[in-house]
Design a protein around this motif. Structure first.
Motif, PDB file in Angstrom:
ATOM      1  N   ARG A 250       0.874  -1.130  -0.149  1.00  0.00           N
ATOM      2  CA  ARG A 250      -0.158  -0.037  -0.077  1.00  0.00           C
ATOM      3  C   ARG A 250       0.943   1.337  -0.100  1.00  0.00           C
ATOM      4  NH1 ARG A 250      -4.967   1.028  -1.366  1.00  0.00           N
ATOM      5  NH2 ARG A 250      -5.939   2.672  -0.234  1.00  0.00           N
ATOM      6  N   VAL A 251       1.819   1.465   0.878  1.00  0.00           N
ATOM      7  CA  VAL A 251       2.828   2.404   0.873  1.00  0.00           C
ATOM      8  C   VAL A 251       3.673   2.536  -0.383  1.00  0.00           C
ATOM      9  CG1 VAL A 251       4.957   3.340   1.838  1.00  0.00           C
ATOM     10  CG2 VAL A 251       3.164   2.393   3.176  1.00  0.00           C
ATOM     11  N   ALA A 252       3.965   1.380  -0.971  1.00  0.00           N
ATOM     12  CA  ALA A 252       4.628   1.713  -2.311  1.00  0.00           C
ATOM     13  C   ALA A 252       3.678   2.105  -3.482  1.00  0.00           C
ATOM     14  CB  ALA A 252       5.192   0.228  -2.974  1.00  0.00           C
ATOM     15  N   THR A 253       2.349   1.870  -3.400  1.00  0.00           N
ATOM     16  CA  THR A 253       1.392   2.381  -4.429  1.00  0.00           C
ATOM     17  C   THR A 253       1.191   3.763  -3.974  1.00  0.00           C
ATOM     18  OG1 THR A 253       0.425   0.147  -4.555  1.00  0.00           O
ATOM     19  CG2 THR A 253      -0.984   2.032  -5.260  1.00  0.00           C
ATOM     20  N   LEU A 254       0.751   3.967  -2.884  1.00  0.00           N
ATOM     21  CA  LEU A 254       0.508   5.568  -2.437  1.00  0.00           C
ATOM     22  C   LEU A 254       1.696   6.579  -3.004  1.00  0.00           C
ATOM     23  CD1 LEU A 254      -1.268   4.938   0.818  1.00  0.00           C
ATOM     24  CD2 LEU A 254      -2.161   5.485  -1.247  1.00  0.00           C
ATOM     25  N   ASN A 255       2.933   6.075  -2.679  1.00  0.00           N
ATOM     26  CA  ASN A 255       4.233   6.911  -2.943  1.00  0.00           C
ATOM     27  C   ASN A 255       4.579   6.627  -4.407  1.00  0.00           C
ATOM     28  OD1 ASN A 255       4.221   8.103  -0.554  1.00  0.00           O
ATOM     29  ND2 ASN A 255       5.340   6.567   0.522  1.00  0.00           N
ATOM     30  N   ASN A 256       3.946   5.979  -5.168  1.00  0.00           N
ATOM     31  CA  ASN A 256       4.450   5.916  -6.635  1.00  0.00           C
ATOM     32  C   ASN A 256       5.781   5.213  -6.668  1.00  0.00           C
ATOM     33  OD1 ASN A 256       3.949   5.677  -9.398  1.00  0.00           O
ATOM     34  ND2 ASN A 256       4.961   7.555  -9.773  1.00  0.00           N
TER      35      ASN A 256
ATOM     36  N   LEU B 179      -4.955   3.216   8.647  1.00  0.00           N
ATOM     37  CA  LEU B 179      -3.719   3.692   9.243  1.00  0.00           C
ATOM     38  C   LEU B 179      -2.778   4.091   8.197  1.00  0.00           C
ATOM     39  CD1 LEU B 179      -2.257   4.315  11.902  1.00  0.00           C
ATOM     40  CD2 LEU B 179      -1.263   2.001  11.568  1.00  0.00           C
ATOM     41  N   THR B 180      -2.375   3.057   7.438  1.00  0.00           N
ATOM     42  CA  THR B 180      -1.291   3.056   6.449  1.00  0.00           C
ATOM     43  C   THR B 180      -1.680   4.359   5.415  1.00  0.00           C
ATOM     44  OG1 THR B 180      -1.105   0.880   6.342  1.00  0.00           O
ATOM     45  CG2 THR B 180      -0.217   2.149   4.580  1.00  0.00           C
ATOM     46  N   ASP B 181      -3.033   4.569   5.023  1.00  0.00           N
ATOM     47  CA  ASP B 181      -3.114   5.817   4.236  1.00  0.00           C
ATOM     48  C   ASP B 181      -3.141   7.284   5.073  1.00  0.00           C
ATOM     49  OD1 ASP B 181      -3.993   3.905   2.237  1.00  0.00           O
ATOM     50  OD2 ASP B 181      -5.977   4.179   2.162  1.00  0.00           O
ATOM     51  N   ALA B 182      -3.480   7.126   6.177  1.00  0.00           N
ATOM     52  CA  ALA B 182      -3.553   8.258   7.067  1.00  0.00           C
ATOM     53  C   ALA B 182      -2.055   8.697   7.247  1.00  0.00           C
ATOM     54  CB  ALA B 182      -4.242   8.194   8.309  1.00  0.00           C
ATOM     55  N   MET B 183      -1.357   7.673   7.641  1.00  0.00           N
ATOM     56  CA  MET B 183       0.117   8.281   7.891  1.00  0.00           C
ATOM     57  C   MET B 183       0.910   8.439   6.533  1.00  0.00           C
ATOM     58  SD  MET B 183       1.510   5.233  10.766  1.00  0.00           S
ATOM     59  CE  MET B 183       3.269   5.848  10.746  1.00  0.00           C
ATOM     60  N   THR B 184       0.611   7.816   5.466  1.00  0.00           N
ATOM     61  CA  THR B 184       1.380   8.074   4.474  1.00  0.00           C
ATOM     62  C   THR B 184       0.865   9.319   3.570  1.00  0.00           C
ATOM     63  OG1 THR B 184       1.758   5.883   3.989  1.00  0.00           O
ATOM     64  CG2 THR B 184       1.812   7.160   2.197  1.00  0.00           C
ATOM     65  N   ARG B 185      -0.489   9.847   3.547  1.00  0.00           N
ATOM     66  CA  ARG B 185      -0.900  10.821   2.907  1.00  0.00           C
ATOM     67  C   ARG B 185      -1.029  12.155   3.887  1.00  0.00           C
ATOM     68  NH1 ARG B 185      -5.834   7.601   0.348  1.00  0.00           N
ATOM     69  NH2 ARG B 185      -5.129   6.911  -1.677  1.00  0.00           N
ATOM     70  N   ASP B 186      -1.397  12.108   4.875  1.00  0.00           N
ATOM     71  CA  ASP B 186      -1.825  13.108   5.809  1.00  0.00           C
ATOM     72  C   ASP B 186      -0.979  13.485   6.861  1.00  0.00           C
ATOM     73  OD1 ASP B 186      -3.874  13.729   4.110  1.00  0.00           O
ATOM     74  OD2 ASP B 186      -5.229  12.153   5.441  1.00  0.00           O
ATOM     75  N   ILE B 187       0.042  12.387   7.356  1.00  0.00           N
ATOM     76  CA  ILE B 187       0.890  12.161   8.358  1.00  0.00           C
ATOM     77  C   ILE B 187       0.091  12.035   9.849  1.00  0.00           C
ATOM     78  CG2 ILE B 187       2.707  13.080   9.800  1.00  0.00           C
ATOM     79  CD1 ILE B 187       3.624  14.594   7.187  1.00  0.00           C
ATOM     80  N   GLU B 188      -0.907  12.800   9.982  1.00  0.00           N
ATOM     81  CA  GLU B 188      -1.934  12.926  10.982  1.00  0.00           C
ATOM     82  C   GLU B 188      -2.714  11.547  11.110  1.00  0.00           C
ATOM     83  OE1 GLU B 188      -3.605  13.708  14.804  1.00  0.00           O
ATOM     84  OE2 GLU B 188      -1.866  14.824  13.924  1.00  0.00           O
ATOM     85  N   VAL B 189      -2.954  10.937  12.050  1.00  0.00           N
ATOM     86  CA  VAL B 189      -3.975   9.713  12.191  1.00  0.00           C
ATOM     87  C   VAL B 189      -5.150  10.199  12.901  1.00  0.00           C
ATOM     88  CG1 VAL B 189      -4.327   7.335  12.633  1.00  0.00           C
ATOM     89  CG2 VAL B 189      -2.013   8.079  11.924  1.00  0.00           C
TER      90      VAL B 189
END
Length: 176
Positions: A72-78, A125-135
């Motif tokens: 998921r992190v790899a996808t979100l961060n291209n 959690l992964t999406d929030a931490m990766t995209r927004d930092i704040e959870v």
């Protein structure tokens, strides 16, 4: 296609790196282009190898859940190099190919089919931490209800560590 922005250190060419190269090869089976880049800094590669080995091999995070986070992190961060490097690990951990393929496309977690109980919450959690930092509390509360402090720390560390990995890979164009 863009070339890597820094040189790759060929394993075996710097005697002072022999010990760390041996640890990397023992833990990972080879010295990948990522580690060949990291070998440019002995201090960084030693710390990186210790931390990522601890996260990959020494936490209580189940392998499938760990690989779900990484993909998921790899996808979100291209970071396709990171994604493809972890597909075999995800499959070996029991993730179905259909879920791997769906994760590659980057849909919302709620749209993913084949998730096991608790995985959608970890993806949130992964999406929030990766995209927004704040959870947000609403994202954390279901995790708090499911996991103890140790696993919460290890889940957050896994997300954070693989954000570091993917951002490093993308910034230096490793694997392009």
């Amino acid at each position: 296609m863009n070339a890597c922005r820094v040189g790759l250190v060929t394993p075996g060419t710097r005697p002072e790196l022999a010990d760390v190269e041996a640890r990397i090869a023992a833990a990972r089976g080879r010295i990948s282009p990522l580690y060949q880049v990291l070998l440019n800094s002995p201090a960084v590669v030693q710390g990186w190898e210790a931390m990522l080995t601890a996260i990959r091999l020494n936490t209580a995070v189940p392998p499938r859940l760990r690989e779900l986070i990484i993909l998921r992190v790899a996808t979100l961060n291209n970071a396709p190099y990171e994604f493809e490097a972890h597909v075999p690990h995800a499959l070996a951990a029991g993730m179905p190919q259909t879920l791997v393929d769906a994760l590659r496309g980057g849909p919302a977690a709620s749209a993913l089919q084949g998730l096991e109980p608790g995985e959608a919450e970890v993806l949130a959690l992964t999406d929030a931490m990766t995209r927004d930092i704040e959870v947000p509390d609403a994202v954390f509360a279901p995790l708090r209800a499911r996991y103890d402090d140790t696993l919460l720390v290890e889940l957050a560390a896994t997300v954070g560590a693989y954000n570091m990995v993917s951002r490093f890979l993308v910034a230096l164009r490793v694997g392009h």
